[in-house]
Scaffold this motif. Structure first.
Motif, PDB file in Angstrom:
ATOM      1  N   ASN A 277       0.792  -1.231   0.000  1.00  0.00           N
ATOM      2  CA  ASN A 277       0.000   0.000   0.000  1.00  0.00           C
ATOM      3  C   ASN A 277       0.824   1.281   0.000  1.00  0.00           C
ATOM      4  O   ASN A 277       0.246   2.366  -0.088  1.00  0.00           O
ATOM      5  N   GLY A 278       2.138   1.175   0.111  1.00  0.00           N
ATOM      6  CA  GLY A 278       2.942   2.382   0.158  1.00  0.00           C
ATOM      7  C   GLY A 278       4.184   2.307  -0.694  1.00  0.00           C
ATOM      8  O   GLY A 278       4.408   1.343  -1.441  1.00  0.00           O
ATOM      9  N   CYS A 279       4.977   3.352  -0.586  1.00  0.00           N
ATOM     10  CA  CYS A 279       6.250   3.429  -1.307  1.00  0.00           C
ATOM     11  C   CYS A 279       7.376   3.483  -0.271  1.00  0.00           C
ATOM     12  O   CYS A 279       7.483   4.456   0.496  1.00  0.00           O
ATOM     13  N   ILE A 280       8.203   2.430  -0.233  1.00  0.00           N
ATOM     14  CA  ILE A 280       9.305   2.364   0.721  1.00  0.00           C
ATOM     15  C   ILE A 280      10.522   3.069   0.131  1.00  0.00           C
ATOM     16  O   ILE A 280      11.067   2.650  -0.886  1.00  0.00           O
TER      17      ILE A 280
ATOM     18  N   LEU B  80      11.732   1.526   8.434  1.00  0.00           N
ATOM     19  CA  LEU B  80      11.202   1.916   7.119  1.00  0.00           C
ATOM     20  C   LEU B  80      10.963   3.411   7.058  1.00  0.00           C
ATOM     21  O   LEU B  80      10.444   4.014   8.011  1.00  0.00           O
ATOM     22  N   SER B  81      11.343   4.016   5.928  1.00  0.00           N
ATOM     23  CA  SER B  81      10.887   5.356   5.579  1.00  0.00           C
ATOM     24  C   SER B  81       9.823   5.146   4.505  1.00  0.00           C
ATOM     25  O   SER B  81      10.141   4.743   3.382  1.00  0.00           O
ATOM     26  N   LEU B  82       8.579   5.399   4.870  1.00  0.00           N
ATOM     27  CA  LEU B  82       7.461   4.928   4.066  1.00  0.00           C
ATOM     28  C   LEU B  82       6.496   6.059   3.730  1.00  0.00           C
ATOM     29  O   LEU B  82       6.190   6.904   4.568  1.00  0.00           O
ATOM     30  N   ARG B  83       6.035   6.045   2.485  1.00  0.00           N
ATOM     31  CA  ARG B  83       4.974   6.968   2.043  1.00  0.00           C
ATOM     32  C   ARG B  83       3.694   6.171   1.813  1.00  0.00           C
ATOM     33  O   ARG B  83       3.710   5.190   1.074  1.00  0.00           O
ATOM     34  N   ILE B  84       2.593   6.613   2.399  1.00  0.00           N
ATOM     35  CA  ILE B  84       1.272   6.056   2.097  1.00  0.00           C
ATOM     36  C   ILE B  84       0.294   7.221   1.995  1.00  0.00           C
ATOM     37  O   ILE B  84       0.168   8.034   2.910  1.00  0.00           O
ATOM     38  N   GLY B  85      -0.402   7.305   0.877  1.00  0.00           N
ATOM     39  CA  GLY B  85      -1.373   8.375   0.694  1.00  0.00           C
ATOM     40  C   GLY B  85      -2.687   8.092   1.404  1.00  0.00           C
ATOM     41  O   GLY B  85      -2.847   7.078   2.091  1.00  0.00           O
ATOM     42  N   ASN B  86      -3.648   8.993   1.210  1.00  0.00           N
ATOM     43  CA  ASN B  86      -4.959   8.853   1.839  1.00  0.00           C
ATOM     44  C   ASN B  86      -6.016   8.341   0.879  1.00  0.00           C
ATOM     45  O   ASN B  86      -7.198   8.298   1.223  1.00  0.00           O
ATOM     46  N   ALA B  87      -5.612   8.001  -0.340  1.00  0.00           N
ATOM     47  CA  ALA B  87      -6.584   7.624  -1.357  1.00  0.00           C
ATOM     48  C   ALA B  87      -6.985   6.163  -1.235  1.00  0.00           C
ATOM     49  O   ALA B  87      -6.133   5.274  -1.246  1.00  0.00           O
ATOM     50  N   GLY B  88      -8.264   5.926  -1.102  1.00  0.00           N
ATOM     51  CA  GLY B  88      -8.765   4.554  -1.098  1.00  0.00           C
ATOM     52  C   GLY B  88      -8.844   3.959   0.295  1.00  0.00           C
ATOM     53  O   GLY B  88      -8.106   4.326   1.204  1.00  0.00           O
TER      54      GLY B  88
ATOM     55  N   ASN C 291      -8.099   0.901   1.202  1.00  0.00           N
ATOM     56  CA  ASN C 291      -6.946   0.053   1.540  1.00  0.00           C
ATOM     57  C   ASN C 291      -5.821   0.878   2.149  1.00  0.00           C
ATOM     58  O   ASN C 291      -5.187   0.471   3.134  1.00  0.00           O
ATOM     59  N   ALA C 292      -5.567   2.065   1.565  1.00  0.00           N
ATOM     60  CA  ALA C 292      -4.504   2.920   2.086  1.00  0.00           C
ATOM     61  C   ALA C 292      -4.848   3.420   3.486  1.00  0.00           C
ATOM     62  O   ALA C 292      -3.991   3.448   4.383  1.00  0.00           O
ATOM     63  N   LYS C 293      -6.097   3.809   3.670  1.00  0.00           N
ATOM     64  CA  LYS C 293      -6.517   4.306   4.986  1.00  0.00           C
ATOM     65  C   LYS C 293      -6.421   3.196   6.034  1.00  0.00           C
ATOM     66  O   LYS C 293      -6.011   3.437   7.182  1.00  0.00           O
ATOM     67  N   ARG C 294      -6.783   1.983   5.640  1.00  0.00           N
ATOM     68  CA  ARG C 294      -6.694   0.840   6.567  1.00  0.00           C
ATOM     69  C   ARG C 294      -5.231   0.572   6.924  1.00  0.00           C
ATOM     70  O   ARG C 294      -4.891   0.321   8.093  1.00  0.00           O
ATOM     71  N   ALA C 295      -4.360   0.638   5.923  1.00  0.00           N
ATOM     72  CA  ALA C 295      -2.939   0.401   6.165  1.00  0.00           C
ATOM     73  C   ALA C 295      -2.359   1.443   7.115  1.00  0.00           C
ATOM     74  O   ALA C 295      -1.590   1.129   8.026  1.00  0.00           O
ATOM     75  N   LEU C 296      -2.731   2.713   6.917  1.00  0.00           N
ATOM     76  CA  LEU C 296      -2.249   3.773   7.799  1.00  0.00           C
ATOM     77  C   LEU C 296      -2.678   3.527   9.247  1.00  0.00           C
ATOM     78  O   LEU C 296      -1.900   3.717  10.189  1.00  0.00           O
ATOM     79  N   ALA C 297      -3.928   3.091   9.414  1.00  0.00           N
ATOM     80  CA  ALA C 297      -4.444   2.844  10.761  1.00  0.00           C
ATOM     81  C   ALA C 297      -3.712   1.674  11.428  1.00  0.00           C
ATOM     82  O   ALA C 297      -3.365   1.733  12.615  1.00  0.00           O
ATOM     83  N   LEU C 298      -3.463   0.602  10.655  1.00  0.00           N
ATOM     84  CA  LEU C 298      -2.816  -0.586  11.224  1.00  0.00           C
ATOM     85  C   LEU C 298      -1.334  -0.340  11.517  1.00  0.00           C
ATOM     86  O   LEU C 298      -0.766  -0.926  12.459  1.00  0.00           O
ATOM     87  N   LEU C 299      -0.690   0.525  10.740  1.00  0.00           N
ATOM     88  CA  LEU C 299       0.740   0.776  10.924  1.00  0.00           C
ATOM     89  C   LEU C 299       1.035   1.886  11.936  1.00  0.00           C
ATOM     90  O   LEU C 299       2.169   2.091  12.336  1.00  0.00           O
TER      91      LEU C 299
END
Length: 427
Positions: A388-391, A403-411, A413-421
């Motif tokens: 879901n992101g760009c490492i 990790l230095s990680l980018r995850i956007g807010n679109a979709g 799946n991305a929002k779920r990933a942000l919450a879990l991480l």
């Protein structure tokens, strides 16, 4: 020969008939119809604004007013009369008998514009479908004598079929054929969309009122060469271009067909496959012409069309374009801020606000770098981050994977990933 050439090159003149104002004191001039007619390169000889609408069966307005309009048309020697409201086939025939010139409504004007602008196979098929659907109930007015027969002979059983019935059957067959061809093209578009989705590139769709500057914005951001004209519906075909960003990342921008109030339902239905691009995008960029006095009404029209295609609840950002044309006074600024409190001000002509827009798209769709420390045993979290992101940086150390990680807010799946991480964010 010269006189004949001049006659052929002579612009078509028309008389516009506008609707009465909804409220007393409102501006009743049909600016939108004026723009549509201008797009067809017609000349406007005169404009008649109705004071009221009367639901009469013959003309839709009073017979006295109808005769007055017909008299004006003859005095101005116009080639046609165009109404800023829908007229049904029966009223159309009555008007043409009275005025002795072709009469049609804004719906037919829009169809003619679309027919002249269609370039790709999909757009051509979509316009053809809309034209056939529109013309089907209007076949009768094309014939002066409906008693003409074809296929029958004296003494045979039955008198054959009328020309009208045969033409109706032919058009119904053409509608079926166009729908089949269009289904194939739509399937091909869906295949192309799936290929883009596999690339995992975030996407934006440019939507908005026609002539708001969507194509100009696409060109300004991506150096595309999409046709730009100061006319309504300058482009019909959706165009997708890649916007290159920093760190080798990119996102997809799609320019969609412009909206307009009272867009014929046949066109909404026909162009639903094209408008699917808006429905499938991660973010909608709603482009509004800030210099237009009807900017608020145009925004309402955009929301209405988005609702019709099931995209009203998509994440969106309002862009007030052509801000270079607006002399921002305190009154104007207060009006725009009240109508569009969260909008961003841009100008595709002066490039004002475009870099800020790109920065916003990067942050929203791709995300800003955040540092995480994930236990080496938490493979499910590592997979979630990769999917879901760009490492940008990954280090395996004793205390876990940094990790230095980018995850956007679109979709979702991305929002779920942000919450879990979130529990693994480096303090």
């Amino acid at each position: 020969m010269i006189e004949l050439q001049e006659e052929n090159e002579k612009a078509v003149t028309c008389l516009l008939v506008g609707k009465p104002p909804k409220n007393k004191g409102d501006i009743a001039y049909p600016y939108e119809l004026h723009g549509l007619v201008h797009t067809l390169d017609m000349e406007i000889a005169d404009v008649v604004i109705l004071s009221r609408m009367e639901p009469t069966p013959a003309y839709g307005i009073g017979s006295g007013k109808a005769r007055e309009i017909a008299t004006i048309a003859k005095a101005k020697d116009v080639d046609c009369i165009i109404f800023d409201f829908e007229i049904d086939p029966t009223k159309q025939r009555n008007w043409e008998k009275l005025a002795e010139v072709p009469c049609f409504d804004r719906q037919e004007v829009i169809l003619r514009i679309f027919a002249s602008r269609a370039r790709t196979k999909e757009a051509v098929l979509q316009v053809q479908l809309a034209q056939y659907i529109y013309s089907l109930p209007r076949l009768a007015h094309m014939y002066g004598d409906l008693a003409r027969q074809r296929g029958g002979s004296y003494g045979s059983k039955g008198s054959g079929e009328t020309q009208l019935e045969l033409d109706r059957r032919q058009i119904e067959a053409k509608i079926d054929q166009v729908k089949k061809e269009l289904a194939k093209v739509v399937k091909e578009r869906a295949t192309q969309r799936k290929k883009r989705e596999r690339l995992k590139e975030p996407s934006c769709a440019l939507v908005g009122y026609t002539n708001a500057g969507k194509s100009s914005l696409l060109n300004a951001l991506t150096n595309a060469d999409v046709l730009v004209e100061n006319k309504l519906f300058a482009t019909l075909d959706p165009t997708t271009r890649k916007l290159e960003l920093k760190n080798g990342r990119s996102l997809l921008l799609t320019d969609t067909v412009g909206f307009i109030s009272n867009l014929p339902h046949s066109l909404v239905d026909a162009f639903k496959s094209t408008l699917e691009e808006a429905k499938m995008a991660d973010l909608l960029l709603i482009v509004i012409d800030a210099s237009d006095i009807d900017a608020e009404k145009q925004y309402e029209t955009v929301l209405k069309v988005l609702e019709e295609i099931g995209a009203k609840d998509k994440p969106h950002l309002i862009l007030l374009n052509k801000i270079d044309k607006v002399s921002i006074s305190e009154v104007d600024e207060a009006r725009l801020q009240k109508a569009f409190p969260d909008a961003r001000y841009i100008s595709t002509k002066t490039k004002n606000g475009l870099q800020d827009l790109v920065d916003y798209l990067i942050e929203y769709l791709i995300g800003t770098p955040k540092d995480y420390i994930i236990p080496a045993t938490a493979q499910d979290m590592l997979n979630l981050a990769r999917q879901n992101g760009c490492i940008e940086k990954e280090e395996w150390l004793e205390d876990g994977v940094h990790l230095s990680l980018r995850i956007g807010n679109a979709g979702n799946n991305a929002k779920r990933a942000l919450a879990l991480l979130e529990p693994y964010l480096e303090k």
